[in-house]
Write an enzyme that holds these catalytic residues in place. Structure first.
Site: not given
Ligand code: PGA
Length: 250
Positions: A9-11, A95, A97, A167, A173, A212, A233-234
């Site tokens: 998930n590149w966001k 998600h 966010e 999640e 993150g 993470s 993500g990251g």
């Protein structure tokens, strides 16, 4: 037998240039990866580039959100059919966010799940508790409520067409991963909740862990009985890290 999935998930990160390099790196390393499925979820404006680069590569791609509506006067929104038009297989829905910054409710997320499914996309349904909710001891209540909204709207069999991602919001993150035991406990709860409606659906549905996840903790997490891969993500923004997680899941 559930086939593991590792999805990036590149966001809201990247540029045409950086995405080209990232995908070159991932494609170059895919020969050493034997996880069943790998996917990346990209920002909408880059999806044509992603399609061009990943077609025939064995890596699938998808979006990070979609409209609950099929088409029409919804300025700024992206319909399921548009993602499909660019070869997407997956789309993330709900998600944390989106829930936090865009006010998405359980009901809105369920409608997005339905829209994705109706179009033939595979929705990746994100659920998870905040730190405050965990500290209050209501983790199970929260994930049950988030999951039940989809089951109420679409029926439990709708989960056959999607993927669930647990999640914990406090792990996203932050560098604070849930321990494999903590994650497994909630994954088992989620599967049990689905099983209460339909044991067959529960046995087949993939439940990813996200928060993470890194190459050095992925193996232990994915080794757990009810953890069927990761939503990353990251670490998905670095080809070496992403491939490391894919290898750990293989
Ligand atoms: P993270 O994000 O891997 O950077 O914690 C996971 C996610 O939000 O899907």
């Amino acid at each position: 037998m559930r086939q593991p999935l590792v999805a990036g998930n590149w966001k809201m990160n990247g540029s045409r240039e950086s995405i080209r390099e990232l995908l070159d790196g991932i494609k170059a390393g895919m020969g050493d990866v034997n996880v069943a499925e790998v996917a990346v979820c990209a920002p909408a404006v880059y999806i044509a580039d992603v399609e061009a680069q990943l077609s025939g590569s064995g890596v699938a791609w998808g979006g990070q959100d979609l409209s609950s509506e099929a088409s029409g006067a919804y300025t700024g929104e992206i319909a399921a059919s548009m993602w499909l038009d660019f070869g997407c297989r997956y789309v993330i829905v709900g998600h944390s966010e989106r829930r936090t910054y865009h006010g998405e409710t359980d009901e809105m997320v369920a409608r997005k799940y339905a829209a994705a499914r109706a179009a033939g996309l595979v929705p990746i349904l994100c659920i998870g508790e905040t730190l405050e909710e965990r500290e209050q001891g209501i983790t199970e209540e929260v994930v049950a409520r988030q999951l039940d909204a989809v089951i109420a709207l679409e029926g439990v069999a709708a989960l056959n067409d999607g993927v669930i991602a647990y999640e914990p919001v406090w792990a996203i993150g932050t560098g604070k991963t849930a321990s494999p035991e903590q994650a497994q406990e909630v994954h088992a709860f989620i599967r049990g909740r689905v099983a209460a409606s339909d044991a067959g659906v529960a046995a087949g549905v993939r439940i990813l862990y996200g928060g993470s996840m890194k190459p050095d903790n992925a193996e232990e997490l994915i080794a757990k009985a009810d953890i069927d891969g990761g939503l990353i993500g990251g670490a998905s923004l670095n080809a070496g890290d992403f491939l490391g997680i894919c290898k750990a899941a293989g």
